[in-house]
Motif scaffolding. Sequence first.
Motif, PDB file in Angstrom:
ATOM      1  N   ASP A  74       0.919  -1.448  -0.463  1.00 33.08           N
ATOM      2  CA  ASP A  74       0.087   0.182   0.215  1.00 33.08           C
ATOM      3  C   ASP A  74       0.992   0.984  -0.295  1.00 33.08           C
ATOM      4  O   ASP A  74       0.887   2.425  -0.265  1.00 33.08           O
ATOM      5  CB  ASP A  74      -0.921   0.420   1.411  1.00 33.08           C
ATOM      6  N   VAL A  75       1.814   1.055   0.266  1.00 32.85           N
ATOM      7  CA  VAL A  75       3.066   2.860   0.581  1.00 32.85           C
ATOM      8  C   VAL A  75       3.758   2.701  -0.887  1.00 32.85           C
ATOM      9  O   VAL A  75       4.374   3.573  -1.128  1.00 32.85           O
ATOM     10  CB  VAL A  75       3.846   2.108   1.793  1.00 32.85           C
ATOM     11  N   LEU A  76       4.114   1.093  -0.792  1.00 35.52           N
ATOM     12  CA  LEU A  76       5.216   1.650  -2.308  1.00 35.52           C
ATOM     13  C   LEU A  76       4.170   2.732  -3.659  1.00 35.52           C
ATOM     14  O   LEU A  76       4.936   3.560  -4.319  1.00 35.52           O
ATOM     15  CB  LEU A  76       5.501   0.581  -3.173  1.00 35.52           C
ATOM     16  N   PRO A  77       3.135   2.295  -4.011  1.00 34.89           N
ATOM     17  CA  PRO A  77       2.734   3.282  -5.244  1.00 34.89           C
ATOM     18  C   PRO A  77       2.086   4.592  -4.254  1.00 34.89           C
ATOM     19  O   PRO A  77       2.504   5.859  -5.388  1.00 34.89           O
ATOM     20  CB  PRO A  77       1.206   2.744  -4.958  1.00 34.89           C
ATOM     21  N   LEU A  78       2.972   5.503  -3.249  1.00 35.67           N
ATOM     22  CA  LEU A  78       2.877   7.102  -2.919  1.00 35.67           C
ATOM     23  C   LEU A  78       3.581   6.980  -3.943  1.00 35.67           C
ATOM     24  O   LEU A  78       4.009   8.662  -3.850  1.00 35.67           O
ATOM     25  CB  LEU A  78       3.447   6.630  -1.868  1.00 35.67           C
ATOM     26  N   PHE A  79       5.257   6.455  -3.668  1.00 40.96           N
ATOM     27  CA  PHE A  79       6.539   7.091  -4.465  1.00 40.96           C
ATOM     28  C   PHE A  79       6.635   6.968  -6.143  1.00 40.96           C
ATOM     29  O   PHE A  79       7.110   7.292  -7.082  1.00 40.96           O
ATOM     30  CB  PHE A  79       7.041   6.979  -4.193  1.00 40.96           C
ATOM     31  N   THR A  80       5.342   5.791  -6.645  1.00 41.98           N
ATOM     32  CA  THR A  80       5.368   6.079  -8.373  1.00 41.98           C
ATOM     33  C   THR A  80       3.734   6.313  -8.686  1.00 41.98           C
ATOM     34  O   THR A  80       4.063   5.776 -10.297  1.00 41.98           O
ATOM     35  CB  THR A  80       5.005   4.240  -8.787  1.00 41.98           C
ATOM     36  N   ALA A  87      -0.346  12.988  -2.608  1.00 46.01           N
ATOM     37  CA  ALA A  87      -0.305  13.186  -0.963  1.00 46.01           C
ATOM     38  C   ALA A  87       0.630  13.031  -0.156  1.00 46.01           C
ATOM     39  O   ALA A  87       0.489  13.926   0.852  1.00 46.01           O
ATOM     40  CB  ALA A  87      -1.282  11.898  -1.002  1.00 46.01           C
ATOM     41  N   LEU A  88       1.947  13.018  -0.666  1.00 51.27           N
ATOM     42  CA  LEU A  88       3.846  13.299  -0.085  1.00 51.27           C
ATOM     43  C   LEU A  88       3.792  14.675  -0.207  1.00 51.27           C
ATOM     44  O   LEU A  88       4.166  15.074   0.725  1.00 51.27           O
ATOM     45  CB  LEU A  88       4.305  12.215  -0.408  1.00 51.27           C
ATOM     46  N   ALA A  89       3.143  15.404  -1.054  1.00 53.92           N
ATOM     47  CA  ALA A  89       3.640  16.528  -1.340  1.00 53.92           C
ATOM     48  C   ALA A  89       2.052  18.302  -0.334  1.00 53.92           C
ATOM     49  O   ALA A  89       2.845  18.805   0.242  1.00 53.92           O
ATOM     50  CB  ALA A  89       3.016  17.252  -2.428  1.00 53.92           C
ATOM     51  N   GLY A  90       1.383  17.206  -0.289  1.00 50.69           N
ATOM     52  CA  GLY A  90       0.194  17.695   0.727  1.00 50.69           C
ATOM     53  C   GLY A  90       0.458  17.694   1.732  1.00 50.69           C
ATOM     54  O   GLY A  90       0.202  18.440   2.929  1.00 50.69           O
ATOM     55  N   GLY A  91       1.003  15.792   2.604  1.00 50.35           N
ATOM     56  CA  GLY A  91       1.276  16.395   4.136  1.00 50.35           C
ATOM     57  C   GLY A  91       2.557  16.874   4.491  1.00 50.35           C
ATOM     58  O   GLY A  91       2.263  17.167   5.291  1.00 50.35           O
ATOM     59  N   ALA A  92       3.752  17.414   3.003  1.00 50.11           N
ATOM     60  CA  ALA A  92       4.630  17.894   3.675  1.00 50.11           C
ATOM     61  C   ALA A  92       4.176  19.477   3.874  1.00 50.11           C
ATOM     62  O   ALA A  92       4.369  20.445   4.686  1.00 50.11           O
ATOM     63  CB  ALA A  92       5.431  17.829   2.705  1.00 50.11           C
TER      64      ALA A  92
END
Length: 153
Positions: A74-80, A87-92
Amino acid sequence: MMSGEVMLVILIVIGLIGRSPIIATAASILLVLKLTALERFYPSVERRGLELGLLFLTISVLVPFASEKISWKDVLPLFTTVVGLTALAGGALATWMNGKGLDLLRTEPHMIVGLVIGSIIGIVFLRGIPVGPLMAAGITAFVLKLWEWLGGR
């Protein structure tokens, strides 16, 4: 000058009217401390309360990892994927804004009243969900900085 007890009762009422049990409960606990002459704990609550709140918030967010509801697949698609990277940019961005909000609340603690009332307006009229004063303060800090940059104040 309004007494602390009256201000806390007003916040309790605002929390109840605005369907914000967190605000009502927090103000109630502080009122109990005040009325039972346990005000000596205020400095400890002020100094460590936010850290404890953030600790419990982080624990609750990490429970899906501990309960294995979220796995590596479930985590790997966050980077691809675009959605994952967004989502990563929004969280940051949100975390950075929360930090700015914390700075604002430390320098101008009186702003919490406006943030609380604004949150209640958002709950009642915009059907929003209150997630706490840090994000509201972060957005406020951003808008104030933008206003300053554009020549205001």
